[in-house]
Design an enzyme around this catalytic site. Structure first.
Site, PDB file in Angstrom:
ATOM      1  N   SER A 155      38.433  72.529  48.103  1.00 48.75           N
ATOM      2  CA  SER A 155      39.558  71.984  48.902  1.00 48.75           C
ATOM      3  C   SER A 155      40.836  72.896  48.500  1.00 48.75           C
ATOM      4  O   SER A 155      40.749  73.450  47.396  1.00 48.75           O
ATOM      5  CB  SER A 155      39.551  70.686  48.622  1.00 48.75           C
ATOM      6  OG  SER A 155      41.071  70.019  49.003  1.00 48.75           O
ATOM      7  N   TYR A 168      39.650  63.789  42.364  1.00 49.46           N
ATOM      8  CA  TYR A 168      39.300  64.650  43.387  1.00 49.46           C
ATOM      9  C   TYR A 168      39.830  65.948  42.960  1.00 49.46           C
ATOM     10  O   TYR A 168      39.127  67.131  43.089  1.00 49.46           O
ATOM     11  CB  TYR A 168      40.175  64.148  44.758  1.00 49.46           C
ATOM     12  CG  TYR A 168      39.441  64.898  45.836  1.00 49.46           C
ATOM     13  CD1 TYR A 168      38.355  64.636  46.607  1.00 49.46           C
ATOM     14  CD2 TYR A 168      40.496  65.985  46.369  1.00 49.46           C
ATOM     15  CE1 TYR A 168      38.044  65.209  47.815  1.00 49.46           C
ATOM     16  CE2 TYR A 168      40.220  66.566  47.642  1.00 49.46           C
ATOM     17  CZ  TYR A 168      38.808  66.256  48.342  1.00 49.46           C
ATOM     18  OH  TYR A 168      38.497  66.884  49.317  1.00 49.46           O
TER      19      TYR A 168
HETATM   20  P1  NAD Z   1      32.961  63.006  55.892  1.00 52.78           P
HETATM   21  O1  NAD Z   1      33.098  61.571  55.093  1.00 52.78           O
HETATM   22  O2  NAD Z   1      33.008  63.238  57.229  1.00 52.78           O
HETATM   23  O3  NAD Z   1      31.520  63.524  55.462  1.00 52.78           O
HETATM   24  C1  NAD Z   1      30.985  63.325  54.067  1.00 52.78           C
HETATM   25  C2  NAD Z   1      29.677  63.063  54.224  1.00 52.78           C
HETATM   26  O4  NAD Z   1      29.111  63.250  52.983  1.00 52.78           O
HETATM   27  C3  NAD Z   1      29.186  61.915  54.779  1.00 52.78           C
HETATM   28  O5  NAD Z   1      28.067  62.101  55.671  1.00 52.78           O
HETATM   29  C4  NAD Z   1      28.528  60.957  53.729  1.00 52.78           C
HETATM   30  O6  NAD Z   1      27.512  60.164  53.955  1.00 52.78           O
HETATM   31  C5  NAD Z   1      27.946  62.103  52.738  1.00 52.78           C
HETATM   32  N1  NAD Z   1      27.978  61.629  51.457  1.00 52.78           N
HETATM   33  C6  NAD Z   1      28.666  60.877  50.467  1.00 52.78           C
HETATM   34  N2  NAD Z   1      28.123  60.688  49.354  1.00 52.78           N
HETATM   35  C7  NAD Z   1      27.011  61.268  49.403  1.00 52.78           C
HETATM   36  C8  NAD Z   1      25.951  61.253  48.564  1.00 52.78           C
HETATM   37  N3  NAD Z   1      26.101  60.805  47.192  1.00 52.78           N
HETATM   38  N4  NAD Z   1      24.886  62.039  48.700  1.00 52.78           N
HETATM   39  C9  NAD Z   1      24.687  62.575  49.960  1.00 52.78           C
HETATM   40  N5  NAD Z   1      25.722  62.556  50.957  1.00 52.78           N
HETATM   41  C10 NAD Z   1      26.636  61.958  50.489  1.00 52.78           C
HETATM   42  O7  NAD Z   1      33.960  64.001  54.895  1.00 52.78           O
HETATM   43  P2  NAD Z   1      34.412  65.477  55.341  1.00 52.78           P
HETATM   44  O8  NAD Z   1      35.783  65.552  55.461  1.00 52.78           O
HETATM   45  O9  NAD Z   1      33.556  66.299  56.323  1.00 52.78           O
HETATM   46  O10 NAD Z   1      33.874  65.975  53.732  1.00 52.78           O
HETATM   47  C11 NAD Z   1      33.074  66.963  53.525  1.00 52.78           C
HETATM   48  C12 NAD Z   1      33.451  67.882  52.245  1.00 52.78           C
HETATM   49  O11 NAD Z   1      34.578  68.422  52.428  1.00 52.78           O
HETATM   50  C13 NAD Z   1      33.927  67.015  50.940  1.00 52.78           C
HETATM   51  O12 NAD Z   1      33.448  67.625  49.874  1.00 52.78           O
HETATM   52  C14 NAD Z   1      35.246  66.983  51.130  1.00 52.78           C
HETATM   53  O13 NAD Z   1      35.746  66.689  49.937  1.00 52.78           O
HETATM   54  C15 NAD Z   1      35.718  68.219  51.577  1.00 52.78           C
HETATM   55  N6  NAD Z   1      37.010  68.512  51.979  1.00 52.78           N
HETATM   56  C16 NAD Z   1      37.351  67.740  53.114  1.00 52.78           C
HETATM   57  C17 NAD Z   1      38.729  67.850  53.720  1.00 52.78           C
HETATM   58  C18 NAD Z   1      39.157  67.112  54.858  1.00 52.78           C
HETATM   59  O14 NAD Z   1      40.288  67.135  55.049  1.00 52.78           O
HETATM   60  N7  NAD Z   1      38.549  66.513  55.427  1.00 52.78           N
HETATM   61  C19 NAD Z   1      39.550  68.806  53.011  1.00 52.78           C
HETATM   62  C20 NAD Z   1      39.096  69.808  52.238  1.00 52.78           C
HETATM   63  C21 NAD Z   1      37.727  69.327  51.488  1.00 52.78           C
END
Ligand code: NAD
Length: 273
Positions: A155, A168
């Site tokens: 991130s 985080y």
């Molecule tokens: P999201 O909530 O849409 O998807 C996250 C997925 O992870 C979900 O399907 C959830 O069921 C799954 N998950 C959660 N705990 C789990 C576990 N213990 N085992 C297996 N699966 C699990 O979120 P997203 O925004 O798509 O996030 C995905 C990644 O991207 C994360 O690591 C997040 O930190 C990172 N990220 C997101 C953003 C953003 O702005 N959305 C920015 C930077 C980084």
């Protein structure tokens, strides 16, 4: 893949990951799901690993209902047993693992002085223990194959800090350390490791965060987006799931060890290196 025009001139169509096998954690939703869809369009066979089997299988079905090019597996990345079983299932179904996208993640926001230890541990467990367990399982297979690409979903918070996000920010910084170790140890086995560092992307993870931050900071949701979420970007724009998936494709398809141990920020200019 090649299509022929009327003049029988070959027209190359993008398939940068033809027949590569990719395991993507947290791929039933958001960024992970978009990476799975994009990889499949690029010719890869994808394993959608997520907490709930039905959601994982539904996402795989959106790609290929026959199961020949996409399968869903139930995998809690914090469970050693489920990670090992899910990776074995991937190898059994598709014969190997070429790419691991360690993407599963959650967000929990609270001031540091009020952060509950159980919540701290929950977040660390998913982001860091999950990355370790999936990496270790994937590397065993990649070392046998003598090739592979591990990509961590970091991130901008792998580089910068924001208030209310202590575990985080800590975990996302930690992933860069893990990627560097995998790059060093993996090189002899043809394995590369890199980190993608997205800015804010409108996924369920962020959609729940905005009202929470609004409550914590005493602002409206619109004010949070404008004055907090996107304040540091060059153009006030959200990063999209497609932007992140394109970066993942580039990293997964990169042909040599030249690009390893690196972290790429994809954020509309928030945090410039
Ligand atoms: P999201 O909530 O849409 O998807 C996250 C997925 O992870 C979900 O399907 C959830 O069921 C799954 N998950 C959660 N705990 C789990 C576990 N213990 N085992 C297996 N699966 C699990 O979120 P997203 O925004 O798509 O996030 C995905 C990644 O991207 C994360 O690591 C997040 O930190 C990172 N990220 C997101 C953003 C953003 O702005 N959305 C920015 C930077 C980084």
């Amino acid at each position: 893949m090649t299509f022929w025009t009327g003049t029988r001139r070959a027209l190359a169509v993008s398939s940068r990951l033809q027949d590569k096998v990719a395991v993507i954690t947290g791929a039933a939703s958001g960024i992970g799901k978009e990476i799975a869809l994009t990889f499949a369009r690029e010719g890869a066979r994808v394993v959608i690993a997520d907490l709930d089997r039905d959601r994982a299988e539904a996402a795989a079905c959106d790609i290929d209902s026959s199961g020949r090019r996409a399968i869903g597996v139930a995998m809690d990345v914090t469970s050693e047993e489920q990670v090992e079983a899910g990776m074995s299932r991937a190898i059994e179904a598709f014969g190997g693992i070429d790419v691991l996208i360690s993407n599963a993640g959650i967000q929990i926001v609270a001031p540091l002085v009020e952060f509950e230890f159980a919540q701290w541990r929950k977040l660390m467990n998913i982001h860091l223990d999950g990355a370790f367990l999936t990496t270790r399982a994937a590397l065993r297979q990649m070392y046998r194959q003598k090739s592979g690409s591990v990509i961590y979903m970091g991130s901008v918070h792998s580089k910068e800090a924001s208030p209310l996000k202590a575990p985080y920010v800590t975990a996302k910084h930690g992933l860069i350390g893990l990627a560097k170790v995998v790059a060093r140890e993996g090189a002899a086995h043809g394995v590369r490791a890199n980190v993608i560092c997205p800015g804010f992307v409108r996924t369920p993870l962020v959609e729940t965060q905005i009202p929470e931050q609004a409550r914590e900071l005493g602002l409206s949701e619109e004010e949070v987006v404008r004055t907090v979420t996107l304040k540091q970007t060059v153009d006030g724009e959200f990063t999209t799931v497609a932007d992140v998936a394109e970066t993942a494709t580039f990293l997964a398809a990169f042909p040599s060890n030249a690009l390893t141990g690196q972290s790429i920020v994809v954020s509309h200019g928030w945090s410039m290196q």
